[in-house]
Design a protein around this motif. Structure first.
Motif, PDB file in Angstrom:
ATOM      1  N   PRO A  55       1.777 -10.615 -10.842  1.00  0.00           N
ATOM      2  CA  PRO A  55       2.166  -9.101 -11.105  1.00  0.00           C
ATOM      3  C   PRO A  55       3.353  -9.435  -8.968  1.00  0.00           C
ATOM      4  O   PRO A  55       3.504 -10.741  -8.920  1.00  0.00           O
ATOM      5  CB  PRO A  55       0.166  -7.976 -10.190  1.00  0.00           C
ATOM      6  CG  PRO A  55       0.073  -9.706 -10.419  1.00  0.00           C
ATOM      7  CD  PRO A  55       0.562 -10.564 -11.176  1.00  0.00           C
ATOM      8  N   LEU A  56       3.740  -8.671  -8.746  1.00  0.00           N
ATOM      9  CA  LEU A  56       4.817  -8.323  -7.651  1.00  0.00           C
ATOM     10  C   LEU A  56       4.009  -9.219  -6.375  1.00  0.00           C
ATOM     11  O   LEU A  56       2.750  -8.889  -6.460  1.00  0.00           O
ATOM     12  CB  LEU A  56       5.845  -7.385  -7.060  1.00  0.00           C
ATOM     13  CG  LEU A  56       6.233  -7.025  -7.789  1.00  0.00           C
ATOM     14  CD1 LEU A  56       7.238  -5.976  -7.863  1.00  0.00           C
ATOM     15  CD2 LEU A  56       7.569  -8.383  -8.969  1.00  0.00           C
ATOM     16  N   THR A  57       4.067 -10.397  -5.560  1.00  0.00           N
ATOM     17  CA  THR A  57       4.330 -10.636  -4.450  1.00  0.00           C
ATOM     18  C   THR A  57       4.247  -9.465  -3.649  1.00  0.00           C
ATOM     19  O   THR A  57       4.202  -8.521  -3.526  1.00  0.00           O
ATOM     20  CB  THR A  57       4.543 -11.899  -3.661  1.00  0.00           C
ATOM     21  OG1 THR A  57       6.222 -11.329  -3.374  1.00  0.00           O
ATOM     22  CG2 THR A  57       4.579 -13.077  -4.329  1.00  0.00           C
ATOM     23  N   TRP A  58       3.162  -9.493  -2.725  1.00  0.00           N
ATOM     24  CA  TRP A  58       3.306  -7.993  -1.028  1.00  0.00           C
ATOM     25  C   TRP A  58       4.223  -8.189  -0.271  1.00  0.00           C
ATOM     26  O   TRP A  58       5.260  -7.245  -0.691  1.00  0.00           O
ATOM     27  CB  TRP A  58       2.262  -8.184  -0.156  1.00  0.00           C
ATOM     28  CG  TRP A  58       1.030  -7.642  -0.995  1.00  0.00           C
ATOM     29  CD1 TRP A  58       0.612  -7.135  -2.334  1.00  0.00           C
ATOM     30  CD2 TRP A  58      -0.540  -8.527  -0.596  1.00  0.00           C
ATOM     31  NE1 TRP A  58      -1.138  -7.211  -2.134  1.00  0.00           N
ATOM     32  CE2 TRP A  58      -1.288  -7.929  -1.559  1.00  0.00           C
ATOM     33  CE3 TRP A  58      -0.689  -8.767   0.630  1.00  0.00           C
ATOM     34  CZ2 TRP A  58      -2.683  -8.180  -0.923  1.00  0.00           C
ATOM     35  CZ3 TRP A  58      -2.127  -9.336   0.986  1.00  0.00           C
ATOM     36  CH2 TRP A  58      -2.743  -7.973   0.029  1.00  0.00           C
ATOM     37  N   GLY A  59       5.085  -9.557  -0.458  1.00  0.00           N
ATOM     38  CA  GLY A  59       6.973  -9.589   0.266  1.00  0.00           C
ATOM     39  C   GLY A  59       7.842  -9.043  -0.816  1.00  0.00           C
ATOM     40  O   GLY A  59       8.896  -7.991  -0.512  1.00  0.00           O
ATOM     41  N   PRO A 119       8.279   0.996 -18.449  1.00  0.00           N
ATOM     42  CA  PRO A 119       8.286   2.495 -18.260  1.00  0.00           C
ATOM     43  C   PRO A 119       6.529   2.759 -17.897  1.00  0.00           C
ATOM     44  O   PRO A 119       6.812   4.317 -17.266  1.00  0.00           O
ATOM     45  CB  PRO A 119       8.610   2.989 -19.504  1.00  0.00           C
ATOM     46  CG  PRO A 119       8.095   1.522 -20.962  1.00  0.00           C
ATOM     47  CD  PRO A 119       8.091   0.518 -19.672  1.00  0.00           C
ATOM     48  N   ASP A 120       5.705   2.411 -17.652  1.00  0.00           N
ATOM     49  CA  ASP A 120       4.260   3.086 -17.127  1.00  0.00           C
ATOM     50  C   ASP A 120       3.672   2.384 -16.793  1.00  0.00           C
ATOM     51  O   ASP A 120       2.340   2.741 -17.249  1.00  0.00           O
ATOM     52  CB  ASP A 120       4.057   3.652 -18.929  1.00  0.00           C
ATOM     53  CG  ASP A 120       3.765   2.956 -20.044  1.00  0.00           C
ATOM     54  OD1 ASP A 120       4.415   1.558 -19.788  1.00  0.00           O
ATOM     55  OD2 ASP A 120       3.207   2.790 -20.743  1.00  0.00           O
ATOM     56  N   GLY A 121       4.037   1.105 -16.085  1.00  0.00           N
ATOM     57  CA  GLY A 121       2.942   0.533 -14.985  1.00  0.00           C
ATOM     58  C   GLY A 121       3.922   0.202 -14.491  1.00  0.00           C
ATOM     59  O   GLY A 121       4.766   0.382 -13.456  1.00  0.00           O
ATOM     60  N   GLU A 122       2.810  -0.986 -13.489  1.00  0.00           N
ATOM     61  CA  GLU A 122       3.809  -1.460 -12.090  1.00  0.00           C
ATOM     62  C   GLU A 122       4.627  -2.285 -12.012  1.00  0.00           C
ATOM     63  O   GLU A 122       4.775  -3.328 -13.537  1.00  0.00           O
ATOM     64  CB  GLU A 122       2.834  -2.030 -11.267  1.00  0.00           C
ATOM     65  CG  GLU A 122       1.914  -1.310 -10.034  1.00  0.00           C
ATOM     66  CD  GLU A 122       2.415  -0.193  -9.120  1.00  0.00           C
ATOM     67  OE1 GLU A 122       2.898  -1.253  -9.052  1.00  0.00           O
ATOM     68  OE2 GLU A 122       2.069   1.208  -9.471  1.00  0.00           O
ATOM     69  N   PRO A 123       6.125  -2.650 -11.517  1.00  0.00           N
ATOM     70  CA  PRO A 123       6.784  -3.708 -11.895  1.00  0.00           C
ATOM     71  C   PRO A 123       5.530  -4.828 -11.804  1.00  0.00           C
ATOM     72  O   PRO A 123       4.664  -4.802 -10.573  1.00  0.00           O
ATOM     73  CB  PRO A 123       7.899  -3.540 -10.466  1.00  0.00           C
ATOM     74  CG  PRO A 123       7.023  -2.271 -10.096  1.00  0.00           C
ATOM     75  CD  PRO A 123       5.946  -1.405 -10.418  1.00  0.00           C
ATOM     76  N   ALA A 124       6.947  -6.080 -12.759  1.00  0.00           N
ATOM     77  CA  ALA A 124       5.925  -7.393 -12.393  1.00  0.00           C
ATOM     78  C   ALA A 124       7.447  -8.025 -12.027  1.00  0.00           C
ATOM     79  O   ALA A 124       8.514  -7.897 -12.021  1.00  0.00           O
ATOM     80  CB  ALA A 124       5.461  -7.213 -13.518  1.00  0.00           C
TER      81      ALA A 124
END
Length: 545
Positions: A55-59, A119-124
């Motif tokens: 997942p993406l870090t919070w930053g 297209p159908d989820g959170e960026p990573a």
């Protein structure tokens, strides 16, 4: 951001002299190359130790949210650096410099990380173990032309947005004179690096060129950090930070700039820039006298002037916080910066009889308990705000404590932060967001020179060297007041980018001159009363160039 404008009476109308018209966005000023330069491109291969997804870090999430709000003008967030290589040491050949760039890519995983946009989820984030980077090589006739070309090339490479999913988050170039490399140019995507990380990359590239090694690898990586933040323990830390935000939101007005006051210019966002040697000396003197940091002095001045200009008793400002106090994060190349929330009640001025400051601690103070959740505070109005007691420097003890709480509560999940803002906005029927930010981009503060402090007369003489201009415009910025602090030689450079519907150009100019006047007067021993800050904004800069 994932690291402050004033519309006082008398500043709402007027025109900006023709000689202060800003440059258009994407047309940076600076040296003009000689024209005797030519470009080639070379591909370099790199081979890291691992690949992976997380997942993406919070930053990363925070800057991605800012990028989406600013697009298509998100080149605004690009970070550029020039590394001179002909100023010292042995000559550097092109193959050596290209090899150092390849090792830089291998050393820092952030430079090999791209954005995944399902297209159908959170960026990573997606880390590649290997690939190639295209490097521009520009030939110049001599060293003066090379220096000019490096700055011009920096501007060109910075002026276009990145393709976050397809491109590496770094652009690189070398300037040569004959067979010698004179400069290296790096332009970084803010998704991969913040200002501190950019300085780490310049340091490491210099070491890789000169010594062939930059030392032990970083102690952490963006993938490791993301996985830690998304654990149960990480989410508890984020929730505690957001509790501070909710308490601060409820203690302050919903926004610092509630009402447009002028027809917006085209482009809508203007940047005013004040460069002041006197301000640099005065900030250091006030900070030393009251035992706070220079950044706290500047943040407090910004908050007090915004509140006074808009008729608020309480100011809410979002400082950009580096989030590098943990040892494992100090050398991490990533974007760790996030917004903090600094809330200052101008009625908290300590008064002349109380202590003026506190020793700097080794860590951040514990946040105070939340205030009564009674909804966002209402603006006190100009009349009540004008009746405040105390002077500007009387605010510094309370501001110091508030700044520490803001710094501690600046690591959180931006998705949850967005949800908090939406919940409070729905609850109170108005947009809850300060739209007022502060970014001290200096990595360190210079120590105050030894010897007697500057006198009022000396500071007044130094102010003769103050310069001001409107160097840039933007069509879209996701804020109404953005104050940036940097250094330029022996001077502080303070830039204010503002929405001209809320802060027309003459108000931008007056705010920056008022900040200089406020801090210089305080350093000279005559801090302005809080009740006179609004009048200071009206008068500021009336006879300035």
């Amino acid at each position: 951001m994932p690291e402050g404008t004033v519309t006082a009476a008398g500043l709402r109308a007027g025109s900006v002299p023709a000689d202060t018209e800003p440059e258009k966005a994407g047309t940076p000023g600076g040296p003009v190359p000689s024209g005797a330069c030519s470009d080639t491109r070379r591909e370099i291969a790199f081979h890291g130790e691992r690949s992976g997804r997380a997942p993406l870090t919070w930053g990363q999430r925070a800057i991605w949210h800012a990028i989406r709000r600013t697009a298509p003008n998100d080149h605004y967030f690009n970070i550029g650096r020039v590394l001179p290589l002909a100023d010292r040491g042995r000559p550097v050949a092109v193959p050596e410099a290209l090899g150092a760039l390849a090792r830089l890519m291998e050393r820092h995983e952030s430079l090999r990380t791209r954005l995944l946009l399902p297209p159908d989820g959170e960026p990573a984030q997606s880390l590649a173990d290997a690939g190639t980077l295209s490097v521009t090589i520009t030939r110049a006739a001599g060293l003066p032309e090379a220096a000019a070309e490096a700055e011009a090339l920096l501007g060109r490479l910075s002026a276009t947005r990145f393709d976050y999913a397809a491109q590496w988050p770094v652009r690189a170039a070398l300037i040569t004179v004959g067979d010698r490399v004179t400069h290296a140019v790096l332009v970084l995507c803010h998704f991969a690096a913040d200002g501190h990380a950019a300085e780490i990359l310049v340091r490491d590239l210099r070491l890789l060129v000169r010594r062939g090694s930059a030392g032990p690898p970083p102690a952490s990586t963006p993938l490791d950090l993301a996985r830690d933040q998304h654990t149960a323990a990480g989410r508890r830390r984020g929730a505690a930070a957001l509790a501070h935000w909710e308490a601060g939101y409820r203690a302050a007005p919903p926004t610092m700039f509630p009402d447009p006051c002028a027809q917006p210019r085209t482009p809508r966002f203007w940047t005013g820039r004040l460069v002041s040697p006197a301000l640099a000396r005065a900030v250091g003197a006030v900070a030393a006298a009251h035992r706070v940091s220079g950044s706290t002095v500047l943040l407090t001045a910004s908050a007090a002037l915004v509140a006074a200009g808009e008729g608020h008793r309480t100011a809410a400002v979002m400082p950009i916080v580096g989030n590098r106090t943990a040892g494992a994060l100090r050398d991490l190349v990533s974007t760790l910066s996030q917004d903090g929330l600094f809330v200052l009640d101008l009625a908290d001025a300590s008064g002349p009889g109380e202590a003026s400051g506190f020793p700097e601690p080794s860590g951040l103070a514990e946040p105070s308990g939340p205030r009564e959740a009674s909804g966002p505070a209402e603006s006190s109005g100009p009349t009540e705000a004008a009746g405040l007691a105390g002077t500007f420097t009387d605010l510094l003890p309370a501001a110091y404590r508030s700044a520490l709480r803001a710094y501690r509560a600046a690591v959180y999940d931006p998705v949850e932060w967005d949800a908090l803002g939406e919940r409070l906005s729905a609850e109170y029927g108005t947009d809850v967001h300060p739209y007022c930010c502060f970014n001290d981009m200096r990595l360190v503060e210079r120590a105050l020179p030894e010897g007697p402090r500057a006198t009022g007369a000396e500071l007044a003489e130094a102010r003769r060297r103050t310069t001001f201009g409107f160097p840039a415009t933007q069509d879209r910025v996701a804020c109404r007041y953005c104050l940036h602090v940097t250094e330029e030689g022996d001077a502080l450079a303070v830039s204010l980018t503002a929405d001209t519907a809320y802060l027309p150009p003459e108000a931008i100019r007056a705010h920056l001159y008022a900040m200089e006047e406020l801090i210089v007067a305080s350093a000279a021993g005559t801090p302005p009363p809080l009740s006179e800050l609004r009048a200071l904004l009206v008068a500021a800069g009336g006879d300035r160039p």
